[in-house]
Motif scaffolding. Structure first.
Motif, mmCIF file in Angstrom:
data_model
loop_
_atom_site.group_PDB
_atom_site.id
_atom_site.type_symbol
_atom_site.label_atom_id
_atom_site.label_comp_id
_atom_site.label_asym_id
_atom_site.label_seq_id
_atom_site.Cartn_x
_atom_site.Cartn_y
_atom_site.Cartn_z
ATOM 1 N N PHE A 1 0.679 -1.179 -0.025
ATOM 2 C CA PHE A 1 0.065 -0.125 0.075
ATOM 3 C C PHE A 1 0.712 1.237 -0.266
ATOM 4 N N VAL A 2 2.114 0.953 0.013
ATOM 5 C CA VAL A 2 3.064 2.121 0.246
ATOM 6 C C VAL A 2 3.806 2.684 -1.189
ATOM 7 N N THR A 179 3.628 -17.765 4.679
ATOM 8 C CA THR A 179 2.484 -17.250 5.602
ATOM 9 C C THR A 179 1.412 -16.842 4.979
ATOM 10 N N TRP A 180 1.672 -16.215 3.877
ATOM 11 C CA TRP A 180 0.422 -15.600 3.292
ATOM 12 C C TRP A 180 -0.754 -16.729 2.807
ATOM 13 N N LYS A 181 -0.053 -17.962 2.392
ATOM 14 C CA LYS A 181 -1.000 -18.707 2.119
ATOM 15 C C LYS A 181 -1.624 -19.504 3.088
ATOM 16 N N ARG A 183 -2.331 -17.836 5.955
ATOM 17 C CA ARG A 183 -3.470 -16.765 6.751
ATOM 18 C C ARG A 183 -4.554 -16.439 5.691
ATOM 19 N N ARG A 184 -4.329 -16.500 4.339
ATOM 20 C CA ARG A 184 -5.270 -15.977 3.290
ATOM 21 C C ARG A 184 -6.537 -16.998 3.321
ATOM 22 N N LYS A 185 -6.225 -18.178 3.532
ATOM 23 C CA LYS A 185 -7.123 -19.340 3.527
ATOM 24 C C LYS A 185 -8.015 -19.264 4.716
ATOM 25 N N PRO A 426 -7.176 5.895 -7.973
ATOM 26 C CA PRO A 426 -6.978 4.286 -7.546
ATOM 27 C C PRO A 426 -6.157 4.710 -6.266
ATOM 28 N N GLU A 427 -6.729 3.845 -5.241
ATOM 29 C CA GLU A 427 -6.048 3.764 -3.822
ATOM 30 C C GLU A 427 -5.374 2.256 -3.668
ATOM 31 N N PRO A 428 -4.265 2.112 -3.879
ATOM 32 C CA PRO A 428 -3.042 2.972 -4.156
ATOM 33 C C PRO A 428 -2.942 3.216 -5.635
ATOM 34 N N ILE A 432 3.253 -2.602 -5.759
ATOM 35 C CA ILE A 432 4.729 -3.056 -5.877
ATOM 36 C C ILE A 432 5.097 -4.378 -5.880
ATOM 37 N N ARG A 433 5.945 -4.939 -6.735
ATOM 38 C CA ARG A 433 6.375 -6.210 -6.581
ATOM 39 C C ARG A 433 7.789 -6.173 -6.800
ATOM 40 N N ARG A 434 8.318 -7.649 -6.482
ATOM 41 C CA ARG A 434 9.696 -7.671 -6.773
ATOM 42 C C ARG A 434 9.883 -9.134 -7.441
ATOM 43 N N ALA A 524 -4.069 -13.664 -7.298
ATOM 44 C CA ALA A 524 -4.246 -14.273 -5.639
ATOM 45 C C ALA A 524 -4.057 -13.230 -4.709
ATOM 46 N N ARG A 525 -3.415 -12.049 -5.044
ATOM 47 C CA ARG A 525 -3.184 -10.833 -3.715
ATOM 48 C C ARG A 525 -4.140 -10.050 -3.760
ATOM 49 N N LYS A 526 -5.316 -10.168 -4.434
ATOM 50 C CA LYS A 526 -6.676 -8.992 -4.679
ATOM 51 C C LYS A 526 -6.844 -8.791 -3.279
ATOM 52 N N CYS A 527 -7.379 -7.668 -3.214
ATOM 53 C CA CYS A 527 -7.794 -7.112 -1.652
ATOM 54 C C CYS A 527 -9.059 -8.264 -1.141
ATOM 55 N N VAL A 528 -8.895 -8.371 0.041
ATOM 56 C CA VAL A 528 -9.906 -9.407 0.603
ATOM 57 C C VAL A 528 -11.148 -8.468 1.091
HETATM 58 C C1 HEM Z 1 -11.738 1.434 -1.337
HETATM 59 C C2 HEM Z 1 -11.177 0.765 -0.367
HETATM 60 C C3 HEM Z 1 -10.010 -0.345 -0.750
HETATM 61 C C4 HEM Z 1 -9.256 -0.134 -1.866
HETATM 62 C C5 HEM Z 1 -9.241 0.719 -2.841
HETATM 63 C C6 HEM Z 1 -8.215 -1.392 -1.614
HETATM 64 C C7 HEM Z 1 -7.297 -1.949 -2.454
HETATM 65 C C8 HEM Z 1 -6.476 -2.865 -2.468
HETATM 66 C C9 HEM Z 1 -5.398 -3.075 -3.317
HETATM 67 C C10 HEM Z 1 -5.331 -2.636 -4.691
HETATM 68 C C11 HEM Z 1 -4.828 -4.423 -2.895
HETATM 69 C C12 HEM Z 1 -3.860 -5.346 -3.563
HETATM 70 C C13 HEM Z 1 -2.639 -5.002 -3.210
HETATM 71 C C14 HEM Z 1 -1.481 -5.787 -3.988
HETATM 72 O O1 HEM Z 1 -1.644 -6.229 -4.827
HETATM 73 O O2 HEM Z 1 -0.143 -5.279 -3.788
HETATM 74 C C15 HEM Z 1 -5.577 -4.916 -1.565
HETATM 75 C C16 HEM Z 1 -5.146 -5.753 -0.898
HETATM 76 C C17 HEM Z 1 -5.601 -5.894 0.376
HETATM 77 N N1 HEM Z 1 -6.766 -5.267 1.262
HETATM 78 FE FE1 HEM Z 1 -7.821 -3.633 0.277
HETATM 79 N N2 HEM Z 1 -8.716 -2.032 -0.392
HETATM 80 C C18 HEM Z 1 -9.603 -1.321 0.130
HETATM 81 C C19 HEM Z 1 -10.357 -1.814 1.361
HETATM 82 C C20 HEM Z 1 -9.929 -2.702 2.151
HETATM 83 C C21 HEM Z 1 -10.603 -3.255 3.333
HETATM 84 C C22 HEM Z 1 -11.759 -2.366 3.841
HETATM 85 C C23 HEM Z 1 -9.934 -4.188 3.807
HETATM 86 C C24 HEM Z 1 -10.132 -5.076 5.214
HETATM 87 C C25 HEM Z 1 -11.127 -4.695 6.162
HETATM 88 C C26 HEM Z 1 -8.711 -4.471 3.119
HETATM 89 C C27 HEM Z 1 -7.860 -5.456 3.311
HETATM 90 C C28 HEM Z 1 -6.961 -5.741 2.087
HETATM 91 C C29 HEM Z 1 -5.763 -6.898 2.332
HETATM 92 C C30 HEM Z 1 -5.842 -7.709 4.152
HETATM 93 C C31 HEM Z 1 -5.218 -6.834 1.412
HETATM 94 C C32 HEM Z 1 -3.798 -7.868 1.341
HETATM 95 C C33 HEM Z 1 -4.636 -9.097 0.595
HETATM 96 C C34 HEM Z 1 -3.463 -9.989 0.236
HETATM 97 O O3 HEM Z 1 -2.444 -9.942 -0.161
HETATM 98 O O4 HEM Z 1 -3.857 -11.367 0.297
HETATM 99 N N3 HEM Z 1 -8.994 -3.414 1.961
HETATM 100 N N4 HEM Z 1 -6.499 -3.723 -1.265
#
Ligand code: HEM
Length: 599
Positions: A1-2, A179-181, A183-185, A426-428, A432-434, A524-528
């Motif tokens: 996110f940074v 760890t991700w695998k 916890r994500r499950k 878009p937020e973020p 970022i990847r390596r 796979a790493r889409k927002c949960v």
């Molecule tokens: C408008 C609101 C939000 C946006 C735009 C957003 C966007 C994103 C994006 C783009 C990623 C992918 C990051 C990557 O691939 O590097 C992500 C991952 C993640 N988000 Fe969100 N997010 C939002 C809200 C939330 C909320 C409300 C939660 C939890 C309550 C959340 C929890 C997470 C988590 C835990 C991940 C990591 C998933 C993983 O790596 O398996 N996000 N988010």
């Protein structure tokens, strides 16, 4: 996110400087919205001295296996990149041009905007060096799909994980793949349908203090409200209650715990902008006042979370996953996600891991939603016709009630507004990847490239979302665009945008757009928390827009500033843009609030 921007200390001369004006590259105007991969041809390797390819390949042969230290590969890559730059006549054998331009373009806190300008000049991907680092910048849906979905195991979070680890530990965002695998499950099922339906009511409850505060402001003499701060507060209250059953009450009060949350966020942002990780230097944490303050805030926050975890564990009621997913949340005293994670059978997680998960959720789910609410209100105030249509829909579907899950389904136009806001802001703005092992990325609408092990990468979502090859009139706020199909045969391998592919979903997603729209990432790493976030933003906007009208506070629109209707990326814009973990306003969203006249 940074968004990492290790820029401030890099000089513009010397071995590790790469950002300088190249008179051979003709800049397009800043209004150009598409990139041409052919604008900067990659030099041919014909006629090269035999040793050039050997120099380029040597470090690759020395790289180890995935999972091993990658420092050597990374440094070797940077060295090569800098040699390429100094001896500019030699080609880049990974197939990418080296971006050159004014350092100021990306060093002023709006890095994603500078990266867009380079994209217009260099296409996708291009390479960027600053300080002792180099990044590959990808701005193409086919390439993004490849990295995020098809070759996702070849990439990890790299520099992002390094920055966030001290704050989020092994929480989902920075977690290493192993760890991700696990916890994500366990975390994904926690976001189940019964919980999400229940949360809609809880979001309404958390919005009541905001409505009351805005009522008071509307009745006050000056009617002024800085809406970005209000949206941050309501989003924090929502996350606190729904994730770990904690009432921050931040709309109406300040507390040391709330301050500690903001301190953690500010520190994460500060670290992302700082080239040298001075916090890793021995004794720095004891001696540097800023770090001492941060560590004490983090301790406070950790203690609160530990206490909540202990309490949840003491009252643990083990249940099978299916039983948990069918809980009647109206009768549950603690409906939080923490409760679910603790009660799940077989999920005997240690306290530290749970705390990392909660902290990650707190940070990931708070600022992101606050930002989308802020920019949605900003755009709606600039587009009164859209606001009217949204208000008419809210009046028709919800009226003065607190919205329900069914209402949200019917508030389609409001959800399109949220989707369009996330396209423009878009937020973020960058993922970022390596690269963990050598990987070839396809050309898509750009050029093929070989990504070497250890290479850092930005996936520039902002560039993809604002490219007219994927989104006609990309800078236009047009929520209805998501109802119209679009394809572009000039982009090999891109399936186009098909609105029928997100029917019955809450928002137009990355599948419907074949990765040209990635507000929540993809693969796979889409927002949960994607559905959680859309529900939360819809409830908040429905409640606020039903009751209030807003206008920009003219005190912030002085003669030396450009108009509010200009692009907020301009530095003299009264609202302005700034990157942290998300896109913030530069100057706040200062509004005048009026109660809405309802028939
Ligand atoms: C408008 C609101 C939000 C946006 C735009 C957003 C966007 C994103 C994006 C783009 C990623 C992918 C990051 C990557 O691939 O590097 C992500 C991952 C993640 N988000 Fe969100 N997010 C939002 C809200 C939330 C909320 C409300 C939660 C939890 C309550 C959340 C929890 C997470 C988590 C835990 C991940 C990591 C998933 C993983 O790596 O398996 N996000 N988010």
């Amino acid at each position: 996110f940074v968004v990492t921007s290790p820029l401030s200390s890099s000089s513009s001369t010397g071995l590790f400087s790469s950002l300088k004006k190249d008179p051979k590259v003709e800049s397009k105007t800043s209004d150009d919205s598409s990139a041409s991969s052919s604008s900067v041809p990659v030099k041919s390797s014909e006629g090269l001295p035999f040793w050039w390819e050997a120099v380029w390949k040597l470090p690759i042969m020395k790289r180890g296996e995935p999972g091993e230290a990658i420092i050597f590969g990374d440094s070797a890559h940077v060295l090569r990149t800098n040699i390429e730059q100094i001896y500019g006549d030699y080609p880049s054998l990974d197939g990418c041009p080296l971006a050159e331009g004014e350092l100021g373009d990306i060093a002023d806190g709006t890095m994603f905007i500078g990266l867009q300008q380079y994209y217009k000049n260099y296409g996708s991907p291009y390479k960027l060096c600053f300080g002792p680092k180099s990044f590959l910048v990808v701005s193409d849906p086919v390439q993004a799909r490849h990295v995020l979905r098809e070759a996702n195991t070849d990439y990890d979070k790299g520099v992002l994980a390094e920055i966030l680890e001290p704050i989020m530990g092994k929480g989902l965002i920075p977690a290493d793949p192993e760890t991700w695998k696990v916890r994500r499950k366990q975390i994904v099922p926690a976001f189940h349908q019964a919980w999400l339906s229940y949360l809609v009511g809880l979001f309404g409850y958390c919005n009541e203090p905001l409505i009351k505060s805005l009522n008071d402001i509307a009745e006050s003499k000056d009617r002024k409200a800085e809406m970005e701060t209000y949206f941050c507060s309501v989003a924090l209250d929502i996350i606190g209650l729904s994730i770990f059953n904690y009432e921050f009450g931040s709309v109406t009060q300040e507390s040391p715990v709330i301050k500690a949350v903001y301190s953690a966020l500010v520190e994460a942002e500060h670290r992302s902008m700082t080239p040298a990780p001075y916090w890793d230097i021995p004794l720095a944490n004891q001696l540097v006042p800023r770090l001492r303050k941060f560590n004490s805030d983090l301790n406070l926050l950790n203690n609160v979370l530990d206490e909540l975890i202990d309490r949840a564990k003491q009252t643990r009621q083990v249940e099978d996953l299916e039983e948990l997913e069918q809980r009647n949340y109206e009768q549950v005293s603690d409906p939080s996600l923490l409760r679910f994670l603790v009660d799940m059978r077989g999920a005997d997680i240690d306290n530290k891991q749970l705390r990392d998960d909660l902290m990650t959720m707190l940070i990931a789910g708070h600022e992101t939603t606050a930002a989308v609410l802020t920019w949605a209100l900003f755009e709606l105030t600039r587009h009164p016709e859209c606001l009217k249509e949204a208000q008419a829909e809210i009046d028709r579907v919800v009226g003065d009630r607190t919205p329900t899950y069914d209402d949200i389904n019917q508030l389609k136009y409001l959800r399109l507004i949220i989707a369009e806001t996330l396209r423009l802001y878009p937020e973020p703005p960058l993922l970022i990847r390596r690269c963990r092992t050598e990987n070839n990325i396809p050309a898509g609408g750009g050029r093929e490239a070989t990504v070497i092990r250890g290479m850092d990468m930005f996936i520039a979502i902002y560039n993809i979302h604002r490219d007219e090859r994927f989104w006609p009139n990309p800078d236009q706020f047009d929520p209805m665009r998501f109802t119209r199909p679009y394809s572009n045969p000039d982009i090999p391998g891109w399936a186009g945008y098909d609105p029928t592919k997100w029917e019955n979903k809450l928002y137009p997603n990355e599948i419907a757009s074949d990765f040209a729209y990635l507000p929540f990432g993809g693969g796979a790493r889409k927002c949960v928390g994607d559905e959680f976030a859309v529900l939360e933003a819809t409830v908040t906007l429905a409640m606020v827009l039903r009751r209030f009208e807003f206008e920009f506070d003219s005190d912030y629109q002085t003669a030396d500033k450009c108009s509010i209707n200009d692009m907020p990326k301009r530095t003299d814009h009264p609202v302005g843009m700034r990157t942290g973990a998300t896109i913030h306003t530069r100057n706040g969203l200062h509004m005048l609030v009026k109660k809405r006249l309802l028939e």
